[in-house]
Design an enzyme around this catalytic site. Structure first.
Site, PDB file in Angstrom:
ATOM      1  N   SER A 101     -31.381   6.685 -13.830  1.00 49.09           N
ATOM      2  CA  SER A 101     -30.870   5.549 -14.291  1.00 49.09           C
ATOM      3  C   SER A 101     -31.919   4.647 -14.068  1.00 49.09           C
ATOM      4  CB  SER A 101     -29.622   5.059 -13.324  1.00 49.09           C
ATOM      5  OG  SER A 101     -29.183   3.827 -13.523  1.00 49.09           O
TER       6      SER A 101
ATOM      7  N   HIS B 290     -30.438   7.611 -18.255  1.00 52.11           N
ATOM      8  CA  HIS B 290     -29.100   6.725 -18.019  1.00 52.11           C
ATOM      9  C   HIS B 290     -29.339   5.380 -18.263  1.00 52.11           C
ATOM     10  CE1 HIS B 290     -24.906   6.615 -16.579  1.00 52.11           C
ATOM     11  NE2 HIS B 290     -25.428   5.621 -15.791  1.00 52.11           N
TER      12      HIS B 290
ATOM     13  N   ASP C 139     -27.642   1.750 -17.805  1.00 54.84           N
ATOM     14  CA  ASP C 139     -26.612   1.067 -17.092  1.00 54.84           C
ATOM     15  C   ASP C 139     -26.498  -0.384 -18.042  1.00 54.84           C
ATOM     16  OD1 ASP C 139     -25.446   2.893 -15.311  1.00 54.84           O
ATOM     17  OD2 ASP C 139     -27.290   2.523 -14.165  1.00 54.84           O
TER      18      ASP C 139
ATOM     19  N   MET D 237     -24.131  -3.652 -18.261  1.00 60.61           N
ATOM     20  CA  MET D 237     -23.286  -4.363 -17.252  1.00 60.61           C
ATOM     21  C   MET D 237     -23.056  -5.921 -17.919  1.00 60.61           C
ATOM     22  SD  MET D 237     -24.332  -3.266 -13.546  1.00 60.61           S
ATOM     23  CE  MET D 237     -24.977  -1.794 -13.043  1.00 60.61           C
TER      24      MET D 237
ATOM     25  N   HIS E  57     -24.044   3.959 -20.439  1.00 61.04           N
ATOM     26  CA  HIS E  57     -22.918   3.876 -19.532  1.00 61.04           C
ATOM     27  C   HIS E  57     -22.468   2.302 -19.537  1.00 61.04           C
ATOM     28  CE1 HIS E  57     -21.346   3.723 -14.958  1.00 61.04           C
ATOM     29  NE2 HIS E  57     -20.314   3.524 -16.040  1.00 61.04           N
TER      30      HIS E  57
ATOM     31  N   MET F 169     -20.304  -0.578 -18.600  1.00 62.78           N
ATOM     32  CA  MET F 169     -19.629  -1.084 -17.872  1.00 62.78           C
ATOM     33  C   MET F 169     -19.464  -2.535 -18.321  1.00 62.78           C
ATOM     34  SD  MET F 169     -21.751   0.112 -14.346  1.00 62.78           S
ATOM     35  CE  MET F 169     -22.988   0.581 -15.518  1.00 62.78           C
TER      36      MET F 169
ATOM     37  N   MET G  90     -17.335   8.230 -11.137  1.00 62.31           N
ATOM     38  CA  MET G  90     -18.091   7.240 -10.443  1.00 62.31           C
ATOM     39  C   MET G  90     -17.951   7.453  -8.881  1.00 62.31           C
ATOM     40  SD  MET G  90     -19.752   5.462 -12.628  1.00 62.31           S
ATOM     41  CE  MET G  90     -20.632   4.438 -11.278  1.00 62.31           C
TER      42      MET G  90
ATOM     43  N   ASP H 109     -22.139   9.679 -10.951  1.00 65.52           N
ATOM     44  CA  ASP H 109     -23.032   8.603 -10.726  1.00 65.52           C
ATOM     45  C   ASP H 109     -22.823   7.830  -9.631  1.00 65.52           C
ATOM     46  OD1 ASP H 109     -24.510   6.300 -11.527  1.00 65.52           O
ATOM     47  OD2 ASP H 109     -23.248   5.683 -13.360  1.00 65.52           O
TER      48      ASP H 109
HETATM   49  C1  DX5 Z   1     -23.890   1.902 -10.702  1.00 66.08           C
HETATM   50  C2  DX5 Z   1     -24.798   2.534 -11.907  1.00 66.08           C
HETATM   51  C3  DX5 Z   1     -25.634   3.612 -11.578  1.00 66.08           C
HETATM   52  C4  DX5 Z   1     -26.620   3.254 -10.498  1.00 66.08           C
HETATM   53  C5  DX5 Z   1     -26.963   4.440  -9.661  1.00 66.08           C
HETATM   54  O1  DX5 Z   1     -23.170   0.840 -11.211  1.00 66.08           O
HETATM   55  O2  DX5 Z   1     -23.777   3.058 -12.924  1.00 66.08           O
HETATM   56  O3  DX5 Z   1     -25.996   4.326 -12.527  1.00 66.08           O
HETATM   57  O4  DX5 Z   1     -27.834   2.982 -11.184  1.00 66.08           O
HETATM   58  O5  DX5 Z   1     -27.970   4.047  -8.518  1.00 66.08           O
HETATM   59  P1  DX5 Z   1     -28.305   4.825  -7.425  1.00 66.08           P
HETATM   60  O6  DX5 Z   1     -28.579   6.058  -7.747  1.00 66.08           O
HETATM   61  O7  DX5 Z   1     -29.057   3.949  -6.635  1.00 66.08           O
HETATM   62  O8  DX5 Z   1     -26.652   4.748  -6.668  1.00 66.08           O
HETATM   63 ZN    ZN Z   2     -24.273   4.300 -14.566  1.00 57.79          ZN
END
Ligand code: DX5
Ligand code: ZN
Length: 231
Positions: A15, A40, A42, A44, A73, A75, A144, A182
């Site tokens: 990620s 990956h 993320d 947000m 992903h 969010m 998650m 994840d």
């Molecule tokens: C959290 C993200 C993850 C995050 C995981 O909201 O969706 O993808 O990057 O990070 P680690 O591996 O550090 O928990």
């Molecule tokens: Zn993620």
């Protein structure tokens, strides 16, 4: 791009949330050279989750940098408003949260129409039954294992039970979705995650935040994952 549990080893999806954004291109390339399977991404919005990260422009910029699938992903609230943009930017998978989709079936159809792989995900407190009605519509289900928003959190152990239940739920399907997990996966937790039956492991801080560097961290995590694949 998608593959069922038994055809090969577990996949690793670093990620970029934990990457150095000032050197994003070279960090992604380092992960690719070390054998990462997916990247990956993320996304947000500061509404559905408290953090704000990146949009379609960054996904587009990653295209020429890596040949790996870009696993996006979302969010974000009302993800249907941005699915086309992420698809056009080159997202290979687009995953939406059930909590953000009152018309989940329609939103997943929208993803399918973009040509991207279709993913659905759920927060730790959301019951697995929420994805039951759409299992035959998706290519992946993302479990998650932390509350989304930040990297570096601790894995919530109940997520492993969800992975096991999902594995049972999809047994016997003609085209079972891939199980991705994840959050909070590191050298300590990776064994249990793989043994629970996950196909794809998202890891941020354990790879991009590792003292030993991206490549060595990824290789050693892959070794640990392989040992537990048949568990
Ligand atoms: C959290 C993200 C993850 C995050 C995981 O909201 O969706 O993808 O990057 O990070 P680690 O591996 O550090 O928990
Ligand atoms: Zn993620």
């Amino acid at each position: 791009m998608f593959s069922a549990r038994n055809d090969d080893q577990v996949k690793i999806a670093p990620s970029i949330l934990s990457a150095d954004f000032g050197r994003l291109g070279s960090q992604v390339q380092e992960a690719e050279q070390a054998g990462a399977d997916w990247i990956h991404v993320d996304v947000m919005d500061g509404h559905f989750v408290p953090n704000i990260t990146i949009g379609p422009l960054v996904v587009k910029a990653l295209g020429p940098v890596t040949s790996l699938p870009l696993d996006v992903h979302l969010m974000i609230e009302s993800p249907e408003r941005y699915i086309e943009a992420f698809g056009q930017a080159g997202a290979d998978n687009i995953t939406v949260h059930v909590e953000t989709c009152p018309h989940l079936h329609r939103t997943l159809q929208l993803i399918r129409e973009t040509g991207s792989g279709v993913g659905v995900t759920l927060n730790p407190a959301t019951p697995l039954s929420m994805v039951g009605p759409v299992l035959d519509q998706v290519d992946l289900v993302l479990i998650m294992s932390v509350n989304p928003g930040f990297g570096g959190q601790k894995l919530i152990p109940q997520a492993l039970a969800k992975v096991r239940s999902l594995r049972t739920m999809i047994e016997g399907m003609d085209h079972p979705p891939v199980i991705e997990i994840d959050g909070g996966i590191n050298r300590t937790t990776i064994r249990d995650v793989v043994a629970a039956g996950a196909d794809v492991l998202v890891m941020g801080s354990a790879i991009f935040g590792a003292d030993e560097g991206i490549g060595p961290a990824l290789e050693s995590l892959r070794g640990l994952a392989a040992k537990n694949r048949s568990a």
